[in-house]
Write an enzyme that holds these catalytic residues in place. Sequence first.
Site, PDB file in Angstrom:
ATOM      1  N   GLU A 120       0.798  -1.243   0.000  1.00 44.76           N
ATOM      2  CA  GLU A 120       0.000   0.000   0.000  1.00 44.76           C
ATOM      3  C   GLU A 120       0.825   1.285   0.000  1.00 44.76           C
ATOM      4  O   GLU A 120       0.519   2.207   0.755  1.00 44.76           O
ATOM      5  CB  GLU A 120      -0.956  -0.016   1.201  1.00 44.76           C
ATOM      6  CG  GLU A 120      -1.834  -1.250   1.255  1.00 44.76           C
ATOM      7  CD  GLU A 120      -2.753  -1.295   2.473  1.00 44.76           C
ATOM      8  OE1 GLU A 120      -2.566  -0.500   3.408  1.00 44.76           O
ATOM      9  OE2 GLU A 120      -3.658  -2.149   2.481  1.00 44.76           O
ATOM     10  N   GLU A 122      -6.022 -10.994  -0.617  1.00 47.71           N
ATOM     11  CA  GLU A 122      -6.804 -10.693   0.597  1.00 47.71           C
ATOM     12  C   GLU A 122      -8.288 -10.620   0.268  1.00 47.71           C
ATOM     13  O   GLU A 122      -8.991  -9.711   0.710  1.00 47.71           O
ATOM     14  CB  GLU A 122      -6.356  -9.361   1.214  1.00 47.71           C
ATOM     15  CG  GLU A 122      -4.867  -9.283   1.481  1.00 47.71           C
ATOM     16  CD  GLU A 122      -4.444  -8.010   2.219  1.00 47.71           C
ATOM     17  OE1 GLU A 122      -5.302  -7.297   2.770  1.00 47.71           O
ATOM     18  OE2 GLU A 122      -3.233  -7.736   2.230  1.00 47.71           O
TER      19      GLU A 122
HETATM   20  C1  GLA Z   1      -4.634  -4.447   4.547  1.00 47.79           C
HETATM   21  C2  GLA Z   1      -3.430  -5.282   4.963  1.00 47.79           C
HETATM   22  C3  GLA Z   1      -3.855  -6.542   5.637  1.00 47.79           C
HETATM   23  C4  GLA Z   1      -4.953  -6.318   6.635  1.00 47.79           C
HETATM   24  C5  GLA Z   1      -6.092  -5.611   5.983  1.00 47.79           C
HETATM   25  C6  GLA Z   1      -7.205  -5.362   6.942  1.00 47.79           C
HETATM   26  O1  GLA Z   1      -5.260  -4.947   3.443  1.00 47.79           O
HETATM   27  O2  GLA Z   1      -2.607  -5.601   3.890  1.00 47.79           O
HETATM   28  O3  GLA Z   1      -2.737  -7.097   6.284  1.00 47.79           O
HETATM   29  O4  GLA Z   1      -4.481  -5.576   7.727  1.00 47.79           O
HETATM   30  O5  GLA Z   1      -5.621  -4.371   5.532  1.00 47.79           O
HETATM   31  O6  GLA Z   1      -7.283  -6.244   7.981  1.00 47.79           O
END
Ligand code: GLA
Length: 340
Positions: free
Chosen positions: A133, A242
């Site tokens: 990010e 994710e």
């Molecule tokens: C981001 C992070 C994850 C997690 C999510 C929310 O996507 O990469 O590790 O913390 O936020 O839980």
Amino acid sequence: MNHGLKDAWQHAFRVGAAVSGKTLKQKEADEIITRHFSSLTPENAMKFGEIHPEEKSWNWEETDFIADYARAKNIALRGHTIVWHNQTPSWLFQSGSTGQVSKIELFRRLENHIAALTRRYNQAVYAWDVLNEVIDVEKGDDKGFRLSSWYKIGGRELYEFAFKTVREASPNARLFYNDYNIESGAKLKATLRFLAELLDAGVPVQGIGIQGHWFYNYPGEDTLRTAIEKYAALGLEIEFTEVDISAYEFDESRDQKDFFSSMPEDRVRKQAERYKELFCIAANYPAVKNITTWGIADNHTWLDNFPVRGRKNWPLLFDQNYHSKEIVPALVETGLSLSD
Ligand code: GLA
């Protein structure tokens, strides 16, 4: 007859889940993982602030447990994550009691962090989310980088340094850039530009992690295909790292009186369509190597507290009682039929 998701889709990609050590100790979760998943990601245990809370102190226990579990069951492990603006320990950006760490010292701290992590987990981890990010097209600088402490002190150079340092310490691992909302719009563009620049400069990045924190009505087929094709055209591997598919739209029901007490049927159907679309489209592209959900079952999901605290959500493939949702056997069947 007892095939799980991982067997049904092994011709195309791994299927994974994010887990905590505590989750792995639950019998129902253990059964689901054993049957369905071929990849695991520590949900929090490996994040900088969790594993390295003080300069000279490390919390290895939970990640060791997850790594041992994965090794014992022959499950692949993703290393998540090294450079991220959240869940960082306070010592990292400080020097003395009040000062800010210097650029050179921050590079040294990052290098030490990477050295210790890779020494311990090189055997266990097949892919590292080296950066997480770092792009922020709304509030970032004019180049689209998030104004995090990492960036403000270390600059863009630190990002290249991170990849190179992990590569040297971990010659066989796949190295990833991981981010959310990067499948469309301005963030897709900015991410493609950043990755192309890294590749042109010879920085060792092999893959893009598309997080996939999505909604019952987003994304659609075209968005998915276009994103996959654009990242694959750079020669990158793609992992959906994710995935969870919210029962709510992005901006919906922020007020307690609008919360659902259970997921409306039409949305359950649409959520299933989103999962099926993702698996089927991904299977058409050899560049896609992994689809990981951010959790196992709806009894434990970060979306219960995001973007609204205390609003129950049902974003995963297994329900609150660890039962398969209807989409699971359907996905198994589809995967098997595509593998013939
Ligand atoms: C981001 C992070 C994850 C997690 C999510 C929310 O996507 O990469 O590790 O913390 O936020 O839980």
